[in-house]
Every structure is written in structure tokens, then in C-alpha cells.
Scaffold this active site. Sequence first.
Site, PDB file in Angstrom:
ATOM      1  N   ASP A   1       0.879  -1.166   0.000  1.00  0.00           N
ATOM      2  CA  ASP A   1       0.000   0.000   0.000  1.00  0.00           C
ATOM      3  C   ASP A   1       0.915   1.213   0.000  1.00  0.00           C
ATOM      4  O   ASP A   1       1.869   1.272   0.788  1.00  0.00           O
ATOM      5  CB  ASP A   1      -0.963   0.025   1.188  1.00  0.00           C
ATOM      6  CG  ASP A   1      -2.153   0.931   0.858  1.00  0.00           C
ATOM      7  OD1 ASP A   1      -2.793   0.715  -0.200  1.00  0.00           O
ATOM      8  OD2 ASP A   1      -2.425   1.879   1.615  1.00  0.00           O
TER       9      ASP A   1
ATOM     10  N   LYS B   1      15.402   3.822 -10.606  1.00  0.00           N
ATOM     11  CA  LYS B   1      14.260   3.957  -9.687  1.00  0.00           C
ATOM     12  C   LYS B   1      14.174   2.719  -8.795  1.00  0.00           C
ATOM     13  O   LYS B   1      13.942   2.816  -7.590  1.00  0.00           O
ATOM     14  CB  LYS B   1      12.943   4.151 -10.459  1.00  0.00           C
ATOM     15  CG  LYS B   1      11.754   4.317  -9.502  1.00  0.00           C
ATOM     16  CD  LYS B   1      10.389   4.396 -10.159  1.00  0.00           C
ATOM     17  CE  LYS B   1       9.303   4.398  -9.094  1.00  0.00           C
ATOM     18  NZ  LYS B   1       7.935   4.344  -9.630  1.00  0.00           N
TER      19      LYS B   1
ATOM     20  N   ARG C   1       9.541   1.843  -2.791  1.00  0.00           N
ATOM     21  CA  ARG C   1       9.245   0.413  -3.001  1.00  0.00           C
ATOM     22  C   ARG C   1      10.539  -0.395  -2.936  1.00  0.00           C
ATOM     23  O   ARG C   1      10.599  -1.442  -2.292  1.00  0.00           O
ATOM     24  CB  ARG C   1       8.548   0.224  -4.354  1.00  0.00           C
ATOM     25  CG  ARG C   1       8.075  -1.155  -4.670  1.00  0.00           C
ATOM     26  CD  ARG C   1       6.988  -1.148  -5.771  1.00  0.00           C
ATOM     27  NE  ARG C   1       5.830  -0.378  -5.320  1.00  0.00           N
ATOM     28  CZ  ARG C   1       5.546   0.838  -5.754  1.00  0.00           C
ATOM     29  NH1 ARG C   1       6.308   1.426  -6.675  1.00  0.00           N
ATOM     30  NH2 ARG C   1       4.509   1.502  -5.294  1.00  0.00           N
TER      31      ARG C   1
HETATM   32  O1  LIG Z   1       6.252   4.436  -7.392  1.00  0.00           O
HETATM   33  C1  LIG Z   1       5.278   5.180  -7.525  1.00  0.00           C
HETATM   34  N1  LIG Z   1       5.294   6.184  -8.436  1.00  0.00           N
HETATM   35  C2  LIG Z   1       4.218   6.964  -8.633  1.00  0.00           C
HETATM   36  N2  LIG Z   1       3.049   6.838  -7.991  1.00  0.00           N
HETATM   37  C3  LIG Z   1       2.992   5.833  -7.047  1.00  0.00           C
HETATM   38  C4  LIG Z   1       4.070   4.994  -6.769  1.00  0.00           C
HETATM   39  N3  LIG Z   1       3.706   4.126  -5.788  1.00  0.00           N
HETATM   40  C5  LIG Z   1       2.424   4.413  -5.483  1.00  0.00           C
HETATM   41  N4  LIG Z   1       2.005   5.441  -6.243  1.00  0.00           N
HETATM   42  C6  LIG Z   1       0.669   6.037  -6.250  1.00  0.00           C
HETATM   43  C7  LIG Z   1      -0.183   5.331  -7.307  1.00  0.00           C
HETATM   44  C8  LIG Z   1      -1.541   5.288  -6.651  1.00  0.00           C
HETATM   45  O2  LIG Z   1      -2.176   6.521  -6.932  1.00  0.00           O
HETATM   46  C9  LIG Z   1      -1.212   5.208  -5.198  1.00  0.00           C
HETATM   47  C10 LIG Z   1      -1.147   3.762  -4.777  1.00  0.00           C
HETATM   48  O3  LIG Z   1      -2.426   3.388  -4.312  1.00  0.00           O
HETATM   49  P1  LIG Z   1      -2.579   1.875  -3.800  1.00  0.00           P
HETATM   50  O4  LIG Z   1      -3.927   1.668  -3.255  1.00  0.00           O
HETATM   51  O5  LIG Z   1      -1.399   1.472  -2.971  1.00  0.00           O
HETATM   52  O6  LIG Z   1      -2.406   1.079  -5.157  1.00  0.00           O
HETATM   53  P2  LIG Z   1      -3.476   0.810  -6.297  1.00  0.00           P
HETATM   54  O7  LIG Z   1      -4.869   1.011  -5.802  1.00  0.00           O
HETATM   55  O8  LIG Z   1      -3.061   1.568  -7.513  1.00  0.00           O
HETATM   56  O9  LIG Z   1      -3.243  -0.743  -6.591  1.00  0.00           O
HETATM   57  P3  LIG Z   1      -3.323  -1.918  -5.484  1.00  0.00           P
HETATM   58  O10 LIG Z   1      -4.024  -1.380  -4.272  1.00  0.00           O
HETATM   59  O11 LIG Z   1      -4.085  -2.997  -6.197  1.00  0.00           O
HETATM   60  O12 LIG Z   1      -1.889  -2.310  -5.184  1.00  0.00           O
HETATM   61  O13 LIG Z   1       0.054   5.814  -4.999  1.00  0.00           O
HETATM   62 MG   LIG Z   2      -5.350   0.273  -3.940  1.00  0.00          MG
END
Ligand SMILES: O=c1nc[nH]c2c1ncn2[C@H]1C[C@H](O)[C@@H](COP(=O)(O)OP(=O)(O)OP(=O)(O)O)O1
Ligand SMILES: [Mg+2]
Length: 204
Positions: free
Chosen positions: A70, A178, A184
Site C-alpha cells: 500500500d 528507480k 518500493r
Molecule cells: O512508485 C510510484 N510512483 C508513482 N506513484 C505511485 C508509486 N507508488 C504508489 N504510487 C501512487 C499510485 C496510486 O495513486 C497510489 C497507490 O495506491 P494503492 O492503493 O497502494 O495502489 P493501487 O490502488 O493503484 O493498486 P493496489 O491497491 O491494487 O496495489 O500511490
Molecule cells: Mg489500492
Amino acid sequence: MPRTLVLASNNAGKIKEFNALLADIGITVKPQGEFDFEEAEETGLSFIENAILKARHACAHTGLPALADDSGIEVDYLDGAPGIYSARFAGEHGNNEANNALLLEKLDGVPEAERTARFHCVLAYMRHQNDPTPQVFHGVWEGRILTSAQGQEGFGYDPIFFVPEQGCSAASLPKDIKNQISHRAQALQQLLTSFEQTAGGITL
Ligand SMILES: O=c1nc[nH]c2c1ncn2[C@H]1C[C@H](O)[C@@H](COP(=O)(O)OP(=O)(O)OP(=O)(O)O)O1
Ligand SMILES: [Mg+2]
């Protein structure tokens, strides 16, 4: 060291990074999208709660050990927002364009010194759905919000996240760079070190 684990994520950008980061350590990573179940409701009030919730949900639906991530961006000028709500900052889940545009709009005219921000990544590793000791790891990546998008790599907020020690946006970084320095990468390195330190890695 688990032989196969389910990656409790549907985020293509994360899956690509985990595949690259876990490629040569002999773990087969199966994204949860390869199984047929609804994703978990992220009802937690912290990155830790949501990561554990996603990992437990994936364990329950696959019977495999699970790794969940997350993550999100914390912007000081917005008192830490969007934080755990980063994926749906502009209202629609995963609409990176809208999320980035809203963040730039909210920081319009804000001087560089007040545009500090950081990415958080919390990983939760669970051996099974009733694992009483999920392993949690936390990486933080400091930077600041640009005034316009730069770069084509990465995903999410990368194009507007400036990395001072690299002198460019996260989306301008080659993937392998990165994957050495990001929130991450930091959290995953902590996990891999923990696997190595536990006799024979975290048992299934
Ligand atoms: O390296 C990154 N570079 C750019 N943006 C990032 C990164 N890492 C997380 N983010 C942003 C993407 C999303 O807007 C939020 C994660 O939200 P989060 O709920 O953890 O992921 P998610 O809903 O996209 O997919 P899932 O929950 O299935 O893992 O932070
Ligand atoms: Mg999510």
C-alpha cells in the site's frame, strides 16, 4: 524463502517493478489478477492496515503466501494529503492524469521550498490468512512536487515527483535506477534482508 507468492496488487506499474525486483531470487510472483476474485476494500486508515488487509484477502482467496503494497504520496503543503487516498485523489480510482492535474492545481503558485513531498510504500507479507505475525516493511522516498509533468517512465505521480539527489523527476529515471532508490525498492530490500536473516527465509 517462499517458492511462490501472490502479489496482492492490480496496479500494473507496481507489478512491473516487483517482477523486476524479485526476478532473480527464485520466487514465482503471481499477480492477483491471475486468480478470479474481487479486490479487497481498502477500508484501513493507514498504509499498514491497508497492506495487511490486501495481503490477508489474497491469502484467503489463493491459499498462497501473499505480498501486498500500500503506497502513496504525502504532500506537506496539503498536510499530508493525498496519502492513503492517492489512488483516488481526484475521485476516480487509478486515474493518474486526473490525480496529477488536481495535485498541480492545488499547488499552483506554491513556492518550491513549500512543495516538499514523499512517497511511502508499506509492504505486508503474510504466510497464510491467519498469519498472526505478518511482516511489515516501510520505505520512504523524499522529493518535491514539480510545476509540470516531466518524463515518460514509471507510473502514477512519477512525472510530477522531483528527486533532488537525481536532479530529475521519478518518471525521467531509468527503471533500474528507480528500482534501486524508490520507496518500493527500500521496503523490498528490507523484506529480502529479513528473508535472508530468518533461517532459510520466512517459512511458508
Ligand atoms: O512508485 C510510484 N510512483 C508513482 N506513484 C505511485 C508509486 N507508488 C504508489 N504510487 C501512487 C499510485 C496510486 O495513486 C497510489 C497507490 O495506491 P494503492 O492503493 O497502494 O495502489 P493501487 O490502488 O493503484 O493498486 P493496489 O491497491 O491494487 O496495489 O500511490
Ligand atoms: Mg489500492
